[in-house]
Design a protein around this motif. Structure first.
Motif, short mmCIF file in Angstrom:
data_model
loop_
_atom_site.label_atom_id
_atom_site.label_comp_id
_atom_site.label_asym_id
_atom_site.label_seq_id
_atom_site.Cartn_x
_atom_site.Cartn_y
_atom_site.Cartn_z
N THR A 52 8.96 13.56 0.14
CA THR A 52 8.39 13.23 -1.14
C THR A 52 7.01 12.88 -0.81
O THR A 52 5.73 13.21 -1.62
CB THR A 52 9.14 12.17 -1.65
OG1 THR A 52 10.31 12.28 -2.09
CG2 THR A 52 8.24 11.34 -2.81
N LEU A 53 6.53 12.14 0.16
CA LEU A 53 5.20 11.90 0.45
C LEU A 53 4.28 12.86 0.75
O LEU A 53 3.25 13.26 0.26
CB LEU A 53 5.16 10.88 1.73
CG LEU A 53 5.80 9.49 1.62
CD1 LEU A 53 5.93 8.76 2.86
CD2 LEU A 53 4.87 8.68 0.78
N LEU A 54 4.75 13.95 1.49
CA LEU A 54 4.12 15.36 1.52
C LEU A 54 4.27 16.16 0.15
O LEU A 54 2.96 16.75 0.07
CB LEU A 54 4.72 16.03 2.89
CG LEU A 54 4.04 17.34 3.36
CD1 LEU A 54 2.42 16.77 3.54
CD2 LEU A 54 4.53 18.01 4.64
N ALA A 55 5.22 16.27 -0.38
CA ALA A 55 5.34 17.10 -1.37
C ALA A 55 4.30 16.78 -2.58
O ALA A 55 3.84 17.63 -3.39
CB ALA A 55 6.91 17.30 -2.20
N GLU A 56 3.84 15.34 -2.59
CA GLU A 56 3.10 14.99 -3.71
C GLU A 56 1.77 14.23 -3.11
O GLU A 56 0.98 14.01 -3.67
CB GLU A 56 3.78 13.76 -4.43
CG GLU A 56 5.09 14.24 -5.10
CD GLU A 56 5.64 13.16 -5.99
OE1 GLU A 56 5.19 11.98 -6.24
OE2 GLU A 56 6.56 13.34 -6.87
N SER A 57 1.40 14.97 -2.05
CA SER A 57 0.08 14.86 -1.44
C SER A 57 -1.08 15.30 -2.07
O SER A 57 -1.07 16.49 -2.58
CB SER A 57 0.08 15.18 0.13
OG SER A 57 -1.21 15.10 0.69
N ASN A 58 -2.16 14.49 -2.32
CA ASN A 58 -3.36 15.07 -2.70
C ASN A 58 -4.21 16.06 -1.86
O ASN A 58 -5.20 16.55 -2.30
CB ASN A 58 -4.08 13.72 -3.44
CG ASN A 58 -3.22 13.06 -4.36
OD1 ASN A 58 -2.82 13.77 -5.35
ND2 ASN A 58 -3.59 11.74 -4.65
N THR A 59 -3.93 15.84 -0.54
CA THR A 59 -4.49 16.35 0.12
C THR A 59 -4.08 17.92 0.84
O THR A 59 -4.71 18.70 1.88
CB THR A 59 -5.04 15.76 1.68
OG1 THR A 59 -3.86 15.03 2.20
CG2 THR A 59 -5.90 14.52 0.75
N ALA A 79 0.90 -1.16 -0.03
CA ALA A 79 0.11 0.06 -0.06
C ALA A 79 0.75 1.33 -0.04
O ALA A 79 1.78 1.30 0.84
CB ALA A 79 -0.91 0.00 1.35
N PRO A 80 0.56 2.31 -0.69
CA PRO A 80 1.30 3.66 -0.65
C PRO A 80 1.15 4.09 0.82
O PRO A 80 0.03 3.76 1.50
CB PRO A 80 0.39 4.32 -1.58
CG PRO A 80 -0.28 3.50 -2.47
CD PRO A 80 -0.71 2.40 -1.71
N VAL A 81 2.13 4.89 1.31
CA VAL A 81 2.19 5.25 2.56
C VAL A 81 1.74 6.66 2.80
O VAL A 81 1.80 7.63 1.92
CB VAL A 81 3.62 5.22 3.14
CG1 VAL A 81 3.66 5.73 4.60
CG2 VAL A 81 4.15 4.07 2.96
N PRO A 82 0.69 6.90 3.66
CA PRO A 82 0.16 8.55 3.99
C PRO A 82 1.11 9.11 4.17
O PRO A 82 2.34 8.90 4.77
CB PRO A 82 -0.81 8.13 5.26
CG PRO A 82 -0.95 6.34 5.40
CD PRO A 82 0.39 6.07 4.77
N ALA A 83 1.00 10.46 3.80
CA ALA A 83 1.99 11.72 3.91
C ALA A 83 1.90 11.89 5.53
O ALA A 83 0.99 11.88 5.99
CB ALA A 83 1.44 12.84 3.17
N PRO A 84 3.06 12.46 5.71
CA PRO A 84 3.36 12.77 7.08
C PRO A 84 3.12 14.23 7.25
O PRO A 84 2.60 15.02 6.14
CB PRO A 84 5.02 12.48 7.39
CG PRO A 84 5.36 12.90 6.08
CD PRO A 84 4.34 12.27 5.00
#
Length: 552
Positions: A122-129, A43-48
């Protein structure tokens, strides 16, 4: 396979197994980025949150790993072994001697920490929310971490935030990575706020411009053949002109100016005093700078030190005797309780009736380098009588300029005090001293402009490399005689004097073609391949897309 490198989805993550080597004084924080990207099956990991990404900056603030790899490998710092003290399985010696390999504990730990930081950013920079402003800050932080990976390791792993956890990161070459970084910074700068003193620990337009200028100044290094990372390099005039334009844009911010008092940038109230710090990490953001004093402080000094690292005498001797950057009496605002003095009426301790005094008066030392007979408060307690200190054998504590990497007594070597701690906090160890750790400041910007002009850029605003350098020196050296000329060699020396122990020396020496030259305790030139560090063995084993750097 040719990769398109201006895709915003292209980013960094990691897959590796962390391996720690115990080291008595180092005790680094283990970071396992695999745990970040593989929290559940595929699963993709949620953004921090944004704060946790900023917290990744804390790994830069300490005497080991990133700092050590950028300082102990140069002419500015080394870690002598003192009997059994500071042997640490040779970790410090290997850095100074340029004999590290892919199993070196600090190489491994620094790589792991940076990959963890990149994965989070990266997770936050590309977050959809996340909001646009939050994503811009995350992109800046990702660029900051990317820069250091490119600079130190020469390869950059990347993987979009939407990737499944079982997908291995692709790998950019150094040349591809620097193109990506330049494009990313140019894209993010317009969306960042202007620098103000209030946002000095956050992403700002000027911090991103600084990072872009530094990247472009080093572009020739990063574009060099992987088999010749030590050069020679060819600097393009177009790149240098961009550096100059960025430096001018930063300098145009009315909130920034070169501070006339060098030590305003580093003392415990530098957050209020400095007029030139652009990007910092604050004490209340999870860091302290006690290590910057204690790594060299003797056991009998205040605060109680670890008696470790020293500067090299040749570097110390490069300073003019009147240079305040070498040693200076530091004043600062702090109030010691009357009860901490042996006699509250002893005028030797105060400057005013409010008991505001000077750092040097109550600690027995100044800021900068410490050499010769050391003084300090009796019983290591601020407020007590200043006495001549002694070593553990009862002999005068006299720091000498000579030090052996392998066999040094406890008094050998010139020590450093770059971040003077608040004396009011020293009796508690200094942990609550509010010094902010400096990543970027305006003096570096000014010297980058001077260098870019010397490397073929077009001078602007009526300034020349000589006028820039003399302008800084006039603030730093008492009665300074203006230099008659300046060349690249002289500029490198001036960068050393202005920016020592700010973890830029390795980068500077490589760009100037001097990193592999002999220094004290390393009498022979090292191989040019050492201008980049190896990819850690564990990382190679965990990602087959990675390959080892040339020479290792």
């Amino acid at each position: 396979m040719k990769r398109i490198i201006n895709n915003k989805k292209m980013i960094v993550a990691t897959a590796f197994v962390v391996s720690l080597s115990a080291c008595g004084k180092l005790d680094p924080e283990a970071k396992n980025a695999q745990a970040i990207v593989a929290s559940s099956a595929d699963a993709p990991v949620p953004a921090p949150d944004l704060a946790s990404v900023y917290n990744e900056l804390n790994q830069f603030v300490g005497q080991g790993n990133w700092f050590a790899m950028n300082e102990h490998t140069t002419d500015e710092l080394m870690g002598p072994t003192r009997g059994t003290d500071w042997d640490d399985f040779g970790t410090w010696r290997k850095l100074h001697l340029h004999t590290w390999d892919g199993a070196h504990n600090q190489v491994n730990d620094t790589w792991n920490g940076l990959q963890s930081a990149l994965a989070k950013a990266t997770l936050l920079a590309e977050s959809n929310t996340a909001s646009a402003s939050v994503k811009n800050e995350a992109r800046f932080l990702r660029a900051f971490f990317s820069y250091h990976v490119i600079d130190m390791f020469g390869k950059l792993q990347h993987r979009p935030a939407t990737a499944l956890s079982r997908e291995l990161p692709e790998v950019y070459t150094r040349s591809e990575a620097v193109d990506y970084l330049i494009a990313e910074l140019n894209a993010v700068i317009p969306g960042l706020p202007n620098f103000t003193t209030a946002n000095r620990s956050k992403a700002s337009k000027e911090a991103a411009q600084f990072l872009l200028a530094k990247t472009l100044l080093n572009k020739a290094v990063y574009k060099a053949s992987p088999s010749a990372p030590a050069g020679p390099f060819t600097f393009a005039s177009a790149d240098m002109n961009q550096v100059i334009a960025l430096c001018d844009a930063i300098s145009a911010n009315a909130s920034l100016s070169v501070d006339p008092d060098y030590w305003d940038n580093f003392v415990w109230d530098n957050g209020a005093k400095s007029s030139e710090n652009i990007f910092v990490r604050k004490n209340d953001e999870g860091i302290n700078v006690v290590w910057a004093s204690c790594m060299g402080n003797h056991y009998t000094m205040a605060p109680d030190g670890w008696n470790g690292f020293t500067t090299l005498s040749d570097f110390y001797n490069s300073f003019d005797a009147a240079d305040k950057r070498r040693n200076d009496t530091v004043r600062g605002t702090f109030t010691l309780p009357v009860s901490s003095y042996p006699d509250p009426h002893t005028s030797a301790y105060f400057d005013t009736a409010t008991r505001l005094t000077s750092f040097s008066k109550v600690t027995g030392r100044g800021a900068g380098f410490l050499v010769g007979q050391q003084k300090g408060p009796a019983d290591k307690k601020i407020g007590k009588e200043i006495i001549n200190l002694k070593d553990r054998s009862g002999n005068p504590l006299v720091f000498t300029s000579d030090a052996s990497l392998f066999y040094s007594s406890e008094t050998k070597g010139i020590r450093t005090n770059k971040y003077p701690l608040n004396p009011a906090e020293m009796n508690g160890g200094g942990w609550s001293s509010t010094n902010e750790y400096v990543f970027m400041r305006l003096s570096d910007v000014r010297l980058m402009k001077a260098e870019a002009i010397l490397r073929g850029g077009t001078a602007t605003l009526g300034e020349t490399p000589l006028s820039i350098v003399n302008g800084i020196r006039s603030l730093r050296i008492v009665g300074a005689t203006p230099l008659a000329s300046i060349n690249l060699s002289g500029l490198l020396a001036e960068r050393g004097r202005e920016l020592y122990l700010e973890a830029v020396r390795r980068n500077d020496l490589i760009r100037f073609g001097k990193f592999n030259d002999p220094v004290i305790e390393r009498p022979s030139s090292s191989g040019g391949f050492r201008a980049v560090f190896p990819i850690p063995n564990n990382a190679l084993a965990s990602n087959p897309n990675l390959s080892q750097n040339f020479g290792y």
